[in-house]
Write an enzyme that holds these catalytic residues in place. Structure first.
Site, PDB file in Angstrom:
ATOM      1  N   LYS A  52       0.743  -1.271   0.038  1.00 35.70           N
ATOM      2  CA  LYS A  52       0.141   0.045  -0.171  1.00 35.70           C
ATOM      3  C   LYS A  52       0.685   1.279   0.068  1.00 35.70           C
ATOM      4  O   LYS A  52       0.446   2.263  -0.597  1.00 35.70           O
ATOM      5  CB  LYS A  52      -1.004   0.025   1.208  1.00 35.70           C
ATOM      6  N   SER A 306       0.562 -10.183  -0.583  1.00 33.93           N
ATOM      7  CA  SER A 306       0.149  -8.890  -0.480  1.00 33.93           C
ATOM      8  C   SER A 306       0.427  -8.161   0.695  1.00 33.93           C
ATOM      9  O   SER A 306       0.765  -6.867   0.801  1.00 33.93           O
ATOM     10  CB  SER A 306      -1.316  -8.484  -1.279  1.00 33.93           C
TER      11      SER A 306
END
Length: 412
Positions: A52, A306
């Site tokens: 992110k 992720s």
């Protein structure tokens, strides 16, 4: 027309002043299991343990670079986006306001504060994310700040595409297939836009938040009626408009919906065998390999791990869900005769590999039977077949409530 791949490469190059590329690692355990070359793109090893910060960096660098006086950045998030924005606020030397639900775990609040330091302020407001988002957007308008969406933003998508740029450089080109998780779609939209048709894609969503699959069926983004937040990094009610525009031509068969309980078995496997700590959303791509086994044999597959922002206080829940999915733990409501020796009779029914994990008994003085909530763990799921036969033969009335969502949530 903008050159998306060139812009993604520029974003990747710019972020090298902040953090190094995340590793692309061959995983021997998974490669042997699936008869394929399985590589993991380890976004869980970024400075904030998720991808992110890439989108946050790219969006913020463009604003900071073009403004005479950098504004206050504002975001709403209970997880990885908040940490990425906080990290980048401190890096750029700008102020940030991060809105988080009141229910956000202290671990996530503490990490966000650690990454941002004096550059950020944290506002806890709202029990649900929609309330938090409304408060953040209102505050942003009030102070004239710059709002940073978590995924539905062109610069954020471009920043997330830096994952693809690194894959191309580290692998020496495109693999046969890339498997990624999907929440709001920023990562998948960016990576797919970069590689185009040079490789196949599989996009994995949690069953409690399959907003991409719903959008593909409807032909446009739709809001899910209910979202389960176990895989909170990918639990999104509605995929973004901009992200969906880059994914709308996908064959629906390119998406997989992953059972959250099965996902727990993969989290434990990666932790126990590989020593890799993954949050639920971070394990989606690896878990999806179970559904792709026949398609990927002999091919090169890259799974994007992720994120690894996992609170170990959740480990008992993960273990519980994994055991229930694997069929080695069950819960029963048992009617126990209220007579001396009844409990002893029951215990003699248990097999040598059966273990009582929970036992609650309420004796009713005016009844001949009492109700027992019992949880049993065993080493093999087939052991429960023998146990239930023995219970029936001994006349013990019982009900399996393991998969009853109402009773399980209330009693377990």
């Amino acid at each position: 027309m903008t050159d998306f791949p060139a812009n993604a490469r520029a974003a990747e190059q710019a972020m090298r002043t902040v953090f190094p590329p995340t590793p692309l690692q061959r995983n021997d355990h998974l490669s042997e299991r699936y008869g394929a070359e399985i590589l993991l793109k380890r976004e869980d090893l970024s400075p904030v343990r998720s991808y992110k910060l890439r989108g946050a960096f790219n969006a913020m660098r463009k604003v900071v670079g073009g403004a005479s006086a950098p504004p206050r950045f504002v975001c709403a998030s209970a997880g990885n986006h908040a940490q990425g924005v906080a990290f980048m606020c401190r890096h750029f030397g700008v102020k940030g306001a991060i809105f988080m639900p009141v229910t956000t775990p202290q671990q996530k609040i503490g990490k966000t504060r650690k990454f941002g330091g004096d550059a950020i302020e944290i506002h806890l407001t709202g029990d649900y994310f929609d309330d938090t988002l409304t408060a953040a957007q209102g505050y942003c308008a009030e102070v004239g700040g710059h709002f940073l969406p978590p995924f539905d933003d062109a610069d954020v998508i471009e920043g997330q595409a830096s994952v693809a740029v690194e894959i191309e450089m580290q692998h020496g080109g495109a693999p046969d297939r890339i498997v990624m998780p999907v929440g709001g779609g920023g990562l998948s939209a960016g990576v797919r836009s970069y590689f185009g048709t040079r490789c196949a894609f599989t996009l994995a969503e949690p069953s409690g938040g399959a907003c991409l699959a719903a959008a593909l069926r409807a032909g446009a983004p739709v809001r899910l009626d209910h979202v389960a937040n176990f895989a909170d990094g990918a639990a999104v009610a509605r995929i973004g408009d901009r992200t969906f525009a880059r994914l709308a031509d996908l064959d629906p068969g390119a998406t997989l919906t992953i059972d959250e309980d099965r996902l727990c078995t993969t989290m434990l496997e990666m932790l126990n065998i590989e020593g890799i700590v993954l949050e639920p959303a971070g394990a989606l791509a690896i878990d999806a390999l179970k559904d792709l086994a026949d398609e990927i044999r002999g091919k090169t597959i890259i799974c994007v791990a992720s994120g690894g922002n996992f609170d170990f206080e959740r480990l008992p829940e993960v273990k519980e869900r994994a055991q229930r999915y694997s069929g080695v733990k069950k819960y029963f409501i048992l009617r126990m005769p209220q007579r001396p020796g009844a409990l002893k009779d029951f215990l003699q029914i248990l097999g040598p590999e059966d273990d009582i994990a929970r036992f609650e008994y309420l004796k009713k003085s005016a009844r001949n039977f009492g109700s027992v909530l019992i949880g049993i763990e065993t080493s093999h799921a087939d052991n429960f077949i023998a146990l239930e036969r023995a219970l029936n033969a001994a006349g013990f009335d019982h009900r399996d409530i393991t998969d009853d969502p109402v009773l399980a949530e209330f009693l377990i």
